[in-house]
Write a protein that holds these residues in place. Structure first.
Motif, PDB file in Angstrom:
ATOM      1  N   SER A  49       0.855  -1.175   0.000  1.00 34.09           N
ATOM      2  CA  SER A  49       0.000   0.000   0.000  1.00 34.09           C
ATOM      3  C   SER A  49       0.900   1.237   0.000  1.00 34.09           C
ATOM      4  O   SER A  49       2.069   1.167   0.397  1.00 34.09           O
ATOM      5  N   ALA A  50       0.369   2.362  -0.435  1.00 32.56           N
ATOM      6  CA  ALA A  50       1.150   3.602  -0.475  1.00 32.56           C
ATOM      7  C   ALA A  50       1.621   3.995   0.925  1.00 32.56           C
ATOM      8  O   ALA A  50       2.767   4.411   1.112  1.00 32.56           O
ATOM      9  N   GLY A  51       0.755   3.857   1.918  1.00 34.37           N
ATOM     10  CA  GLY A  51       1.125   4.197   3.291  1.00 34.37           C
ATOM     11  C   GLY A  51       2.230   3.308   3.823  1.00 34.37           C
ATOM     12  O   GLY A  51       3.179   3.776   4.457  1.00 34.37           O
ATOM     13  N   HIS A  52       2.109   2.004   3.562  1.00 35.98           N
ATOM     14  CA  HIS A  52       3.131   1.068   4.042  1.00 35.98           C
ATOM     15  C   HIS A  52       4.469   1.351   3.359  1.00 35.98           C
ATOM     16  O   HIS A  52       5.515   1.368   4.014  1.00 35.98           O
ATOM     17  N   LEU A  53       4.436   1.587   2.042  1.00 35.52           N
ATOM     18  CA  LEU A  53       5.668   1.907   1.324  1.00 35.52           C
ATOM     19  C   LEU A  53       6.316   3.160   1.903  1.00 35.52           C
ATOM     20  O   LEU A  53       7.516   3.183   2.160  1.00 35.52           O
ATOM     21  N   SER A  54       5.532   4.199   2.108  1.00 36.40           N
ATOM     22  CA  SER A  54       6.085   5.454   2.643  1.00 36.40           C
ATOM     23  C   SER A  54       6.726   5.255   4.010  1.00 36.40           C
ATOM     24  O   SER A  54       7.838   5.734   4.254  1.00 36.40           O
ATOM     25  N   ARG A  55       6.041   4.539   4.892  1.00 40.51           N
ATOM     26  CA  ARG A  55       6.583   4.299   6.235  1.00 40.51           C
ATOM     27  C   ARG A  55       7.864   3.469   6.176  1.00 40.51           C
ATOM     28  O   ARG A  55       8.866   3.796   6.819  1.00 40.51           O
ATOM     29  N   GLN A  56       7.836   2.392   5.393  1.00 42.39           N
ATOM     30  CA  GLN A  56       8.988   1.512   5.297  1.00 42.39           C
ATOM     31  C   GLN A  56      10.178   2.198   4.615  1.00 42.39           C
ATOM     32  O   GLN A  56      11.320   2.041   5.034  1.00 42.39           O
ATOM     33  N   PHE A  57       9.906   2.968   3.568  1.00 40.09           N
ATOM     34  CA  PHE A  57      10.958   3.666   2.841  1.00 40.09           C
ATOM     35  C   PHE A  57      11.626   4.690   3.751  1.00 40.09           C
ATOM     36  O   PHE A  57      12.853   4.778   3.815  1.00 40.09           O
ATOM     37  N   ARG A  58      10.818   5.450   4.487  1.00 33.33           N
ATOM     38  CA  ARG A  58      11.370   6.446   5.422  1.00 33.33           C
ATOM     39  C   ARG A  58      12.201   5.763   6.506  1.00 33.33           C
ATOM     40  O   ARG A  58      13.274   6.243   6.872  1.00 33.33           O
ATOM     41  N   SER A  59      11.730   4.640   6.987  1.00 29.45           N
ATOM     42  CA  SER A  59      12.459   3.907   8.013  1.00 29.45           C
ATOM     43  C   SER A  59      13.805   3.407   7.478  1.00 29.45           C
ATOM     44  O   SER A  59      14.827   3.488   8.163  1.00 29.45           O
ATOM     45  N   ALA A  60      13.816   2.930   6.243  1.00 29.98           N
ATOM     46  CA  ALA A  60      15.039   2.362   5.664  1.00 29.98           C
ATOM     47  C   ALA A  60      16.011   3.429   5.172  1.00 29.98           C
ATOM     48  O   ALA A  60      17.221   3.286   5.328  1.00 29.98           O
ATOM     49  N   TYR A  61      15.496   4.516   4.556  1.00 30.72           N
ATOM     50  CA  TYR A  61      16.363   5.483   3.878  1.00 30.72           C
ATOM     51  C   TYR A  61      16.348   6.888   4.486  1.00 30.72           C
ATOM     52  O   TYR A  61      17.056   7.767   4.001  1.00 30.72           O
ATOM     53  N   GLY A  62      15.529   7.111   5.497  1.00 34.31           N
ATOM     54  CA  GLY A  62      15.560   8.395   6.186  1.00 34.31           C
ATOM     55  C   GLY A  62      14.753   9.506   5.538  1.00 34.31           C
ATOM     56  O   GLY A  62      14.759  10.630   6.024  1.00 34.31           O
ATOM     57  N   GLU A  63      14.082   9.226   4.431  1.00 33.43           N
ATOM     58  CA  GLU A  63      13.221  10.213   3.787  1.00 33.43           C
ATOM     59  C   GLU A  63      12.129   9.484   3.021  1.00 33.43           C
ATOM     60  O   GLU A  63      12.235   8.293   2.744  1.00 33.43           O
TER      61      GLU A  63
END
Length: 159
Positions: A49-63
């Protein structure tokens, strides 16, 4: 309460699978930065989902994925502006931005000056420096506290 061994293994396997998906999303942004990309399309491609991707991406890459995309676009725009053979408007559209206003605002946020000013100053500041070194030295940094001060930036300017 302890989880059974199979539940811990499933969680670790899911985490590794999510990291692989995030890496593919980041690689897609790096390759297709000039294409019209949005978080929903990126999420569909990663089966998230867009929300899950955003949360996971921010957690992994800092933005967020959008911030990462805009950083890539601005980084490429900086290289095109240093060349000096394209107008700011041409550069804006060449890197995948559809709004000159949004492009200029983001560029100014990341680089600290409007694209037209950067274009004028960059040609002199990077003269004689190999493009691979100029790219690394002039890479945009989103976090303001890690940007050089005005005095440090002035030291980089040729006398």
């Amino acid at each position: 309460m302890c989880r059974p061994g199979w539940a811990r293994a499933r969680t670790a396997a899911q985490h590794l699978e999510d990291l692989a998906r995030l890496r593919r999303v980041r690689d897609r942004i790096d390759r297709e930065y000039a294409q019209p990309l949005d978080v929903e399309a990126l999420a569909r491609g990663a089966f998230m989902s867009a929300g899950h991707l955003s949360r996971q991406f921010r957690s992994a890459y800092g933005e967020s994925p959008y911030s990462y995309l805009m950083t890539r676009r601005i980084e490429r725009a900086m290289a095109l502006l240093r060349r000096g053979d394209l107008s700011v408007t041409d550069v804006c559209f060449a890197v995948g931005c559809s709004s000159l206003g949004t492009f200029s605002t983001r560029f100014t946020e990341l680089v600290g000056m409007p694209p037209s000013s950067y274009q004028r100053q960059a040609a002199d500041a990077t003269a004689g420096i190999p493009s691979c070194v100029a790219k690394q030295v002039t890479r945009p940094v989103r976090h303001r506290e890690s940007q050089p001060t005005a005095a440090a930036a002035a030291e980089l300017q040729p006398a």
